[in-house]
Motif scaffolding. Structure first.
Motif, PDB file in Angstrom:
ATOM      1  N   ALA A   1       0.829  -1.208   0.000  1.00  0.00           N
ATOM      2  CA  ALA A   1       0.000   0.000   0.000  1.00  0.00           C
ATOM      3  C   ALA A   1       0.864   1.259   0.000  1.00  0.00           C
ATOM      4  N   LEU A   2       1.925   1.247   0.786  1.00  0.00           N
ATOM      5  CA  LEU A   2       2.836   2.390   0.824  1.00  0.00           C
ATOM      6  C   LEU A   2       3.569   2.557  -0.500  1.00  0.00           C
ATOM      7  N   SER A   3       3.961   1.463  -1.108  1.00  0.00           N
ATOM      8  CA  SER A   3       4.630   1.513  -2.411  1.00  0.00           C
ATOM      9  C   SER A   3       3.709   2.117  -3.464  1.00  0.00           C
ATOM     10  N   THR A   4       2.438   1.732  -3.426  1.00  0.00           N
ATOM     11  CA  THR A   4       1.468   2.278  -4.371  1.00  0.00           C
ATOM     12  C   THR A   4       1.286   3.778  -4.163  1.00  0.00           C
ATOM     13  N   SER A   5       1.216   4.196  -2.901  1.00  0.00           N
ATOM     14  CA  SER A   5       1.099   5.624  -2.610  1.00  0.00           C
ATOM     15  C   SER A   5       2.309   6.395  -3.122  1.00  0.00           C
ATOM     16  N   MET A   6       3.484   5.799  -2.956  1.00  0.00           N
ATOM     17  CA  MET A   6       4.707   6.445  -3.437  1.00  0.00           C
ATOM     18  C   MET A   6       4.688   6.577  -4.961  1.00  0.00           C
ATOM     19  N   VAL A   7       4.302   5.507  -5.652  1.00  0.00           N
ATOM     20  CA  VAL A   7       4.263   5.529  -7.114  1.00  0.00           C
ATOM     21  C   VAL A   7       3.265   6.578  -7.604  1.00  0.00           C
ATOM     22  N   ARG A   8       2.180   6.749  -6.870  1.00  0.00           N
ATOM     23  CA  ARG A   8       1.168   7.743  -7.256  1.00  0.00           C
ATOM     24  C   ARG A   8       1.569   9.157  -6.894  1.00  0.00           C
ATOM     25  N   GLY A   9       2.640   9.287  -6.120  1.00  0.00           N
ATOM     26  CA  GLY A   9       3.136  10.611  -5.780  1.00  0.00           C
ATOM     27  C   GLY A   9       2.522  11.228  -4.539  1.00  0.00           C
ATOM     28  N   THR A  10       1.799  10.444  -3.748  1.00  0.00           N
ATOM     29  CA  THR A  10       1.180  10.984  -2.538  1.00  0.00           C
ATOM     30  C   THR A  10       2.139  11.019  -1.357  1.00  0.00           C
ATOM     31  N   CYS A  11       3.281  10.348  -1.501  1.00  0.00           N
ATOM     32  CA  CYS A  11       4.330  10.441  -0.486  1.00  0.00           C
ATOM     33  C   CYS A  11       5.669  10.173  -1.158  1.00  0.00           C
ATOM     34  N   SER A  12       6.740  10.594  -0.515  1.00  0.00           N
ATOM     35  CA  SER A  12       8.069  10.376  -1.073  1.00  0.00           C
ATOM     36  C   SER A  12       8.569   8.985  -0.694  1.00  0.00           C
ATOM     37  N   GLU A  13       9.648   8.569  -1.319  1.00  0.00           N
ATOM     38  CA  GLU A  13      10.245   7.281  -0.975  1.00  0.00           C
ATOM     39  C   GLU A  13      10.695   7.274   0.481  1.00  0.00           C
ATOM     40  N   ALA A  14      11.308   8.370   0.931  1.00  0.00           N
ATOM     41  CA  ALA A  14      11.782   8.452   2.317  1.00  0.00           C
ATOM     42  C   ALA A  14      10.628   8.375   3.301  1.00  0.00           C
ATOM     43  N   GLN A  15       9.527   9.054   2.985  1.00  0.00           N
ATOM     44  CA  GLN A  15       8.357   9.027   3.875  1.00  0.00           C
ATOM     45  C   GLN A  15       7.756   7.627   3.943  1.00  0.00           C
ATOM     46  N   ALA A  16       7.660   6.975   2.788  1.00  0.00           N
ATOM     47  CA  ALA A  16       7.104   5.620   2.758  1.00  0.00           C
ATOM     48  C   ALA A  16       7.983   4.663   3.557  1.00  0.00           C
ATOM     49  N   ALA A  17       9.294   4.782   3.404  1.00  0.00           N
ATOM     50  CA  ALA A  17      10.215   3.903   4.122  1.00  0.00           C
ATOM     51  C   ALA A  17      10.159   4.152   5.624  1.00  0.00           C
ATOM     52  N   GLU A  18      10.070   5.418   6.032  1.00  0.00           N
ATOM     53  CA  GLU A  18      10.006   5.744   7.460  1.00  0.00           C
ATOM     54  C   GLU A  18       8.744   5.183   8.095  1.00  0.00           C
ATOM     55  N   THR A  19       7.623   5.343   7.399  1.00  0.00           N
ATOM     56  CA  THR A  19       6.361   4.812   7.915  1.00  0.00           C
ATOM     57  C   THR A  19       6.397   3.287   7.991  1.00  0.00           C
ATOM     58  N   PHE A  20       6.969   2.665   6.962  1.00  0.00           N
ATOM     59  CA  PHE A  20       7.039   1.205   6.945  1.00  0.00           C
ATOM     60  C   PHE A  20       7.919   0.684   8.074  1.00  0.00           C
ATOM     61  N   ALA A  21       9.039   1.347   8.318  1.00  0.00           N
ATOM     62  CA  ALA A  21       9.928   0.939   9.416  1.00  0.00           C
ATOM     63  C   ALA A  21       9.208   1.040  10.757  1.00  0.00           C
ATOM     64  N   ALA A  22       8.417   2.098  10.933  1.00  0.00           N
ATOM     65  CA  ALA A  22       7.657   2.272  12.177  1.00  0.00           C
ATOM     66  C   ALA A  22       6.647   1.137  12.353  1.00  0.00           C
ATOM     67  N   LEU A  23       6.012   0.736  11.260  1.00  0.00           N
ATOM     68  CA  LEU A  23       5.048  -0.362  11.327  1.00  0.00           C
ATOM     69  C   LEU A  23       5.730  -1.683  11.676  1.00  0.00           C
ATOM     70  N   ILE A  24       6.900  -1.904  11.098  1.00  0.00           N
ATOM     71  CA  ILE A  24       7.645  -3.132  11.397  1.00  0.00           C
ATOM     72  C   ILE A  24       8.017  -3.179  12.876  1.00  0.00           C
ATOM     73  N   LEU A  25       8.532  -2.066  13.389  1.00  0.00           N
ATOM     74  CA  LEU A  25       8.889  -2.013  14.808  1.00  0.00           C
ATOM     75  C   LEU A  25       7.660  -2.183  15.687  1.00  0.00           C
TER      76      LEU A  25
END
Length: 208
Positions: free
Chosen positions: A176-200
């Motif tokens: 879902a985050l990757s799709t948002s990034m591809v659509r331009g609703t968030c940057s790669e860094a923002q998507a990665a930061e959010t994903f890392a938070a979810l993993i933790l």
């Protein structure tokens, strides 16, 4: 004279092209198919157009793929293979803290999606409604779930079944985050930061 040179060049290229092994030809066709998707869109990818762009006869393309659906499936898997290999390579060396592991896992996963520039999503969209696509898609996702579980297992005191369920949820979030990034609703860094938070967050109550 120029015409003769041009013809000689084409003859030479055609001769070199015929020397490709079956595996090399298949790789060439898949690379050309990906170029078509990037330059013209997935709807333009047909077996006939691929043959023209690759400089081969239609029977050559049909021998390798048979139908457009098979071609799309193979291209879909090829793009994913490049992503998964990049992810495995990044995770292969060194031991890390749980935070370091989550950060690397998240950033690499999201970056792999970024490097495809929407290619995987575009080919997937072209396969929408296909039973074959659903089966392949699930198979690929299952592979990522197993990889995440393997990487996160040292940091989680969970039964294997529960860890896999959590990893399945994480993969869904990553997609879902990757799709948002591809659509331009968030940057790669923002998507990665959010994903890392979810993993933790998925491991927080069970960290060793």
């Amino acid at each position: 004279m120029r015409k003769k040179n041009s013809m000689e060049t084409k003859a030479s290229e055609g001769h070199a092209s015929r020397r490709l092994s079956s595996a090399q030809r298949r790789r060439q066709l898949l690379d050309t198919a990906l170029s078509i998707v990037r330059e013209e869109g997935a709807d333009s990818l047909t077996l006939g157009h691929l043959a023209k762009r690759a400089g081969v006869s239609k029977p050559v393309v049909y021998d390798h793929f048979g139908t457009r659906s098979v071609l799309l499936i193979e291209l879909y898997k090829s793009i994913d293979t490049q992503q998964s290999e990049a992810l495995r390579t990044a995770l292969a060396s060194g031991t890390r803290s749980v935070k370091g592991t989550a950060k690397l896992l998240a950033s690499t996963y999201i970056h792999c999606s970024a490097t495809t520039d929407g290619d995987w999503q575009a080919v997937g969209a072209a396969l929408a409604g296909s039973k074959e696509k659903d089966a392949v898609y699930q198979e690929l996702l299952d592979g990522y779930v197993r990889l995440f579980a393997l990487v996160l297992q040292p940091h989680a005191a969970l039964p294997p079944e529960e860890l896999e369920r959590r990893c399945a949820a994480l993969i869904g979030a990553g997609e879902a985050l990757s799709t948002s990034m591809v659509r331009g609703t968030c940057s790669e860094a923002q998507a990665a930061e959010t994903f890392a938070a979810l993993i933790l967050g998925s491991l927080r109550s069970t960290q060793r």
